[in-house]
Design a protein around this motif. Structure first.
Motif: not given
Length: 327
Positions: A263, A291, A265-266, A289, A286, A233
């Protein structure tokens, strides 16, 4: 039901994930039936796909029954020419664009016009594909979009040297194209022929509805980014005072400083890099994790546009965006 509907119910104005370069058993080398492709596309988290058989139209009855309220099928073709391949997306049922042309005969513009006359989109496919006729020898002029990320091929790596070359070429062209007002967005597709390829990668498009017209409009305008899977994402925006712009949009800065925010994520252990016409401008790691939210500041005087790339520790790409244009 002979051909899929040009409109699905969808979720209204939203981000939709789709793969616009897939082949069934009706293409040479294709091993999956239309039913298997649709099933695997939905399992991969996709909202749409495009049928792009080599040099032929989607057959009546092959795809119509596979469309659904939440799944759109766009008619297309991979036009396989002597000096490069390109995608004709959003063509009419039964329409075939003749691929018997090359860079020297001057027929390409006529073929592009055939697609544009029916509201379709012309995509320069895998410009640096490492096989005979795969390398794209035409000028990008007249094409709407460049496929900078093509899928797995026979490798187990979804990002390869030909994609790196295509991305670099497209990135270098952005500054010059923006000055003419005719920049070409990037997209990514799997070029599925085999099991396990669909959706790796795919394009995430902001569209007003889940319809062929709206999806193509979103791709054409650059309101899109590319992901290696549905697990990724990305939100990418630029802010000046109370004004905000997203991917593919223009932001009037009036000389003020711009805050650019991503932003993600993933994508564990990834780095996010901000790119402008001067090349890679800023790079941020990053959290482990995968995110996090990263920020950077610039001005329109320093950066006519900003785009981002998200890369794994080995340098392969997990996601990349079209630019936000700063004026």
């Amino acid at each position: 039901m002979s051909f899929p509907s040009v409109r699905a119910v969808g979720r209204g104005a939203a981000w939709y994930r789709g793969d616009c370069h897939v082949h069934s058993v009706r293409s040479r080398g294709g091993e999956l039936t239309p039913e298997e492709l649709a099933l695997r596309a939905r399992a991969a988290g996709l909202d749409f796909l495009a049928t792009t058989e080599h040099g032929s139209a989607a057959e009546p009855g092959a795809w119509g029954h596979l469309a659904a309220d939440d799944f759109l099928i766009v008619l297309g073709e991979e036009v396989t020419t002597k000096t490069g391949h390109w995608l004709a997306l959003g063509i009419s049922p039964g329409q075939v664009v003749d691929g018997d042309h090359g860079v020297r005969d001057g027929l390409i513009d006529h073929c592009l016009d055939q697609v544009h006359r029916v509201g379709g989109l012309c995509v320069a496919a895998h410009p640096h594909a490492p096989y005979p006729s795969g390398a794209f020898m035409y000028s990008f002029q007249g094409f709407d979009v460049v496929e900078v990320w093509n899928g797995l091929w026979t490798s187990d790596r979804p990002w390869n040297a030909d994609n790196e070359a295509a991305l670099a070429e497209w990135g270098r062209s952005l500054a010059a194209d923006l000055r003419t007002g005719a920049w070409r967005p990037a997209m990514g597709n799997s070029d599925t022929h085999l099991e396990g390829q669909i959706g790796i990668p795919h394009t995430v498009v902001f569209a007003e509805e889940l319809s062929t017209e709206a999806i193509l409009a979103g791709i054409r305008s650059g309101r899109s980014w590319i992901a290696e899977s549905a697990a990724v994402e990305v939100s990418f925006t630029a802010h000046v005072e109370s004004r905000i712009a997203g991917v593919g949009e223009r932001l009037a800065t009036h000389g003020a400083q711009v805050e650019v925010r991503a932003a993600v994520r993933g994508v564990p252990a990834a780095t996010v890099s901000f790119h402008t016409e001067r090349g890679k401008a800023h790079r941020v790691a990053l959290p482990g994790d995968g995110t996090g939210v990263v920020q950077w500041h610039t001005t329109a005087e320093d950066s006519a546009f900003v785009r981002i790339e998200v890369r794994h520790p080995d340098g392969t790409v997990a996601a990349l965006t079209n630019p936000i244009i700063l004026t």
